[in-house]
Design a protein around this motif. Sequence first.
Motif, PDB file in Angstrom:
ATOM      1  N   ALA A  76      -7.476   2.210  -0.199  1.00 49.09           N
ATOM      2  CA  ALA A  76      -6.518   1.669   0.759  1.00 49.09           C
ATOM      3  C   ALA A  76      -5.927   2.775   1.622  1.00 49.09           C
ATOM      4  N   VAL A  77      -5.640   2.419   2.877  1.00 48.90           N
ATOM      5  CA  VAL A  77      -4.935   3.296   3.800  1.00 48.90           C
ATOM      6  C   VAL A  77      -3.736   2.516   4.339  1.00 48.90           C
ATOM      7  N   HIS A  78      -2.577   3.155   4.349  1.00 51.88           N
ATOM      8  CA  HIS A  78      -1.345   2.516   4.816  1.00 51.88           C
ATOM      9  C   HIS A  78      -0.763   3.339   5.953  1.00 51.88           C
ATOM     10  N   LEU A  79      -0.540   2.699   7.080  1.00 51.72           N
ATOM     11  CA  LEU A  79       0.114   3.345   8.214  1.00 51.72           C
ATOM     12  C   LEU A  79       1.566   2.910   8.215  1.00 51.72           C
ATOM     13  N   GLY A  80       2.448   3.861   7.965  1.00 52.14           N
ATOM     14  CA  GLY A  80       3.862   3.558   7.768  1.00 52.14           C
ATOM     15  C   GLY A  80       4.158   3.470   6.283  1.00 52.14           C
ATOM     16  N   ALA A  81       5.090   4.301   5.818  1.00 50.98           N
ATOM     17  CA  ALA A  81       5.366   4.353   4.385  1.00 50.98           C
ATOM     18  C   ALA A  81       6.432   3.358   3.963  1.00 50.98           C
ATOM     19  N   GLY A  82       7.533   3.284   4.727  1.00 49.05           N
ATOM     20  CA  GLY A  82       8.666   2.508   4.238  1.00 49.05           C
ATOM     21  C   GLY A  82       9.045   3.015   2.859  1.00 49.05           C
ATOM     22  N   ALA A  83       9.288   2.101   1.943  1.00 50.70           N
ATOM     23  CA  ALA A  83       9.572   2.477   0.555  1.00 50.70           C
ATOM     24  C   ALA A  83       8.329   2.390  -0.318  1.00 50.70           C
ATOM     25  N   LEU A  84       7.146   2.357   0.324  1.00 50.88           N
ATOM     26  CA  LEU A  84       5.856   2.344  -0.384  1.00 50.88           C
ATOM     27  C   LEU A  84       5.685   1.080  -1.225  1.00 50.88           C
ATOM     28  N   THR A  85       6.160  -0.035  -0.706  1.00 50.52           N
ATOM     29  CA  THR A  85       6.105  -1.292  -1.452  1.00 50.52           C
ATOM     30  C   THR A  85       4.671  -1.739  -1.717  1.00 50.52           C
ATOM     31  N   VAL A  86       3.840  -1.788  -0.680  1.00 49.06           N
ATOM     32  CA  VAL A  86       2.471  -2.279  -0.856  1.00 49.06           C
ATOM     33  C   VAL A  86       1.625  -1.298  -1.680  1.00 49.06           C
ATOM     34  N   PRO A  87       1.720   0.024  -1.455  1.00 50.83           N
ATOM     35  CA  PRO A  87       0.997   0.932  -2.353  1.00 50.83           C
ATOM     36  C   PRO A  87       1.393   0.758  -3.819  1.00 50.83           C
ATOM     37  N   ARG A  88       2.676   0.530  -4.089  1.00 55.15           N
ATOM     38  CA  ARG A  88       3.109   0.295  -5.475  1.00 55.15           C
ATOM     39  C   ARG A  88       2.482  -0.990  -6.020  1.00 55.15           C
ATOM     40  N   TYR A  89       2.427  -2.021  -5.177  1.00 54.48           N
ATOM     41  CA  TYR A  89       1.841  -3.294  -5.615  1.00 54.48           C
ATOM     42  C   TYR A  89       0.361  -3.124  -5.963  1.00 54.48           C
ATOM     43  N   ILE A  90      -0.376  -2.433  -5.103  1.00 59.61           N
ATOM     44  CA  ILE A  90      -1.802  -2.222  -5.374  1.00 59.61           C
ATOM     45  C   ILE A  90      -1.987  -1.398  -6.634  1.00 59.61           C
ATOM     46  N   GLU A  91      -1.178  -0.372  -6.817  1.00 60.29           N
ATOM     47  CA  GLU A  91      -1.266   0.446  -8.034  1.00 60.29           C
ATOM     48  C   GLU A  91      -1.012  -0.398  -9.279  1.00 60.29           C
ATOM     49  N   ALA A  92      -0.040  -1.318  -9.204  1.00 59.82           N
ATOM     50  CA  ALA A  92       0.304  -2.139 -10.367  1.00 59.82           C
ATOM     51  C   ALA A  92      -0.760  -3.190 -10.666  1.00 59.82           C
ATOM     52  N   THR A  93      -1.349  -3.772  -9.636  1.00 60.39           N
ATOM     53  CA  THR A  93      -2.298  -4.861  -9.840  1.00 60.39           C
ATOM     54  C   THR A  93      -3.741  -4.390  -9.914  1.00 60.39           C
ATOM     55  N   ARG A  94      -4.004  -3.171  -9.411  1.00 64.10           N
ATOM     56  CA  ARG A  94      -5.369  -2.633  -9.400  1.00 64.10           C
ATOM     57  C   ARG A  94      -5.336  -1.153  -9.767  1.00 64.10           C
ATOM     58  N   PRO A  95      -5.040  -0.863 -11.038  1.00 62.14           N
ATOM     59  CA  PRO A  95      -4.953   0.538 -11.475  1.00 62.14           C
ATOM     60  C   PRO A  95      -6.231   1.304 -11.138  1.00 62.14           C
ATOM     61  N   GLY A  96      -6.049   2.546 -10.773  1.00 67.46           N
ATOM     62  CA  GLY A  96      -7.201   3.375 -10.416  1.00 67.46           C
ATOM     63  C   GLY A  96      -7.526   3.355  -8.940  1.00 67.46           C
ATOM     64  N   GLU A 103       2.840   8.716   7.258  1.00 64.99           N
ATOM     65  CA  GLU A 103       4.222   8.444   7.644  1.00 64.99           C
ATOM     66  C   GLU A 103       4.723   9.573   8.530  1.00 64.99           C
ATOM     67  N   LEU A 104       5.400   9.208   9.609  1.00 68.61           N
ATOM     68  CA  LEU A 104       5.876  10.195  10.574  1.00 68.61           C
ATOM     69  C   LEU A 104       7.029  11.033  10.044  1.00 68.61           C
ATOM     70  N   GLU A 105       7.906  10.421   9.252  1.00 72.95           N
ATOM     71  CA  GLU A 105       9.184  11.037   8.901  1.00 72.95           C
ATOM     72  C   GLU A 105       9.183  11.650   7.494  1.00 72.95           C
ATOM     73  N   GLN A 106       9.140  12.990   7.435  1.00 71.96           N
ATOM     74  CA  GLN A 106       9.247  13.669   6.147  1.00 71.96           C
ATOM     75  C   GLN A 106      10.560  13.359   5.433  1.00 71.96           C
ATOM     76  N   PRO A 107      11.721  13.321   6.136  1.00 76.60           N
ATOM     77  CA  PRO A 107      12.966  13.006   5.430  1.00 76.60           C
ATOM     78  C   PRO A 107      12.947  11.633   4.766  1.00 76.60           C
ATOM     79  N   LEU A 108      12.272  10.673   5.376  1.00 78.45           N
ATOM     80  CA  LEU A 108      12.166   9.345   4.778  1.00 78.45           C
ATOM     81  C   LEU A 108      11.355   9.397   3.493  1.00 78.45           C
ATOM     82  N   VAL A 109      10.239  10.093   3.536  1.00 75.02           N
ATOM     83  CA  VAL A 109       9.397  10.223   2.341  1.00 75.02           C
ATOM     84  C   VAL A 109      10.167  10.922   1.225  1.00 75.02           C
TER      85      VAL A 109
END
Length: 287
Positions: A76-96, A103-109
């Motif tokens: 998966a590739v995600h453009l825009g981090a936000g709070a990383l909601t969708v990456p967390r969901y994929i990690e939880a439902t599809r381990p590995g 993400e543009l903003e280092q302070p946000l990350v």
Amino acid sequence: MARARVEQVRPSARLGDGTLATIAPSEYDTGWELIVDGTPQSHVDLDDPTHLHFEYVLRMAAVIDRLKLPGQPLTAVHLGAGALTVPRYIEATRPGSRQQVIELEQPLVDLVREHLPLPRGAAIRVRIGDARIGLARLPRALVGAVDVLVSDVYAGAQTPAHLTTVEFYREAAALLAPDGVLLVNVADGAGLAFARRQVATVREVLPHVIVLAEVQTLKGRRFGNLVVAASPSPLPTQWLPRLMAAGPHPAKVAEGQEVDEFARGARIATDGDATPSPKPAASVFER
């Protein structure tokens, strides 16, 4: 103890454009919200990453759930981090799963990583930079190999114009596997002129397109989020209409002729004439 500390301090970070990003307890649900310049941008439940509060994220997840076999790891590739909601969901439902986030903003990350930490061992790499420039800098091995590419980039409450064009979507589509899916969060209001143009633009690049949204939003009667899903191959839509109608936030899946009618007459957005997504009225986010 952690929740009480965050409620008291409300961690925040000043972003490059001068806006303030803040983490606060959700007022309507369990978990936390990332709020940028007064706009709620993400919801995260650290105890249950599959708990998705925002309606459009639930719709994205419904499509992701139908990719490959249940539980099978994704690229998966995600453009825009936000709070990383969708990456967390994929990690939880599809381990590995292997995931890249731009993400543009280092302070946000830094803010999110410190106060809403990722699960240990999650293969989620965050790269700092402009989403479009970052696409070209991803490992070449990802070209033609990405199962899902999520475009959910907002500067405040608007998607930047350069991430809405046919040239941008061609660059994104080049990463997709033959059965990979592009998911785009499109926010629009009355008349849906911007959303119709986005659907026409995506369809210029990828032949199979569906639109998922709450019924009144899809009819252009109120401001809201539409999820555009597109792929080089037919999309796995067999059960989506029933799932969307069931809720918990009832929605509709537009496909086939309905998408044809939705995009009819809409002008394709190019690098020379694209505009940002419309800015919602402040009342949309009143609490």
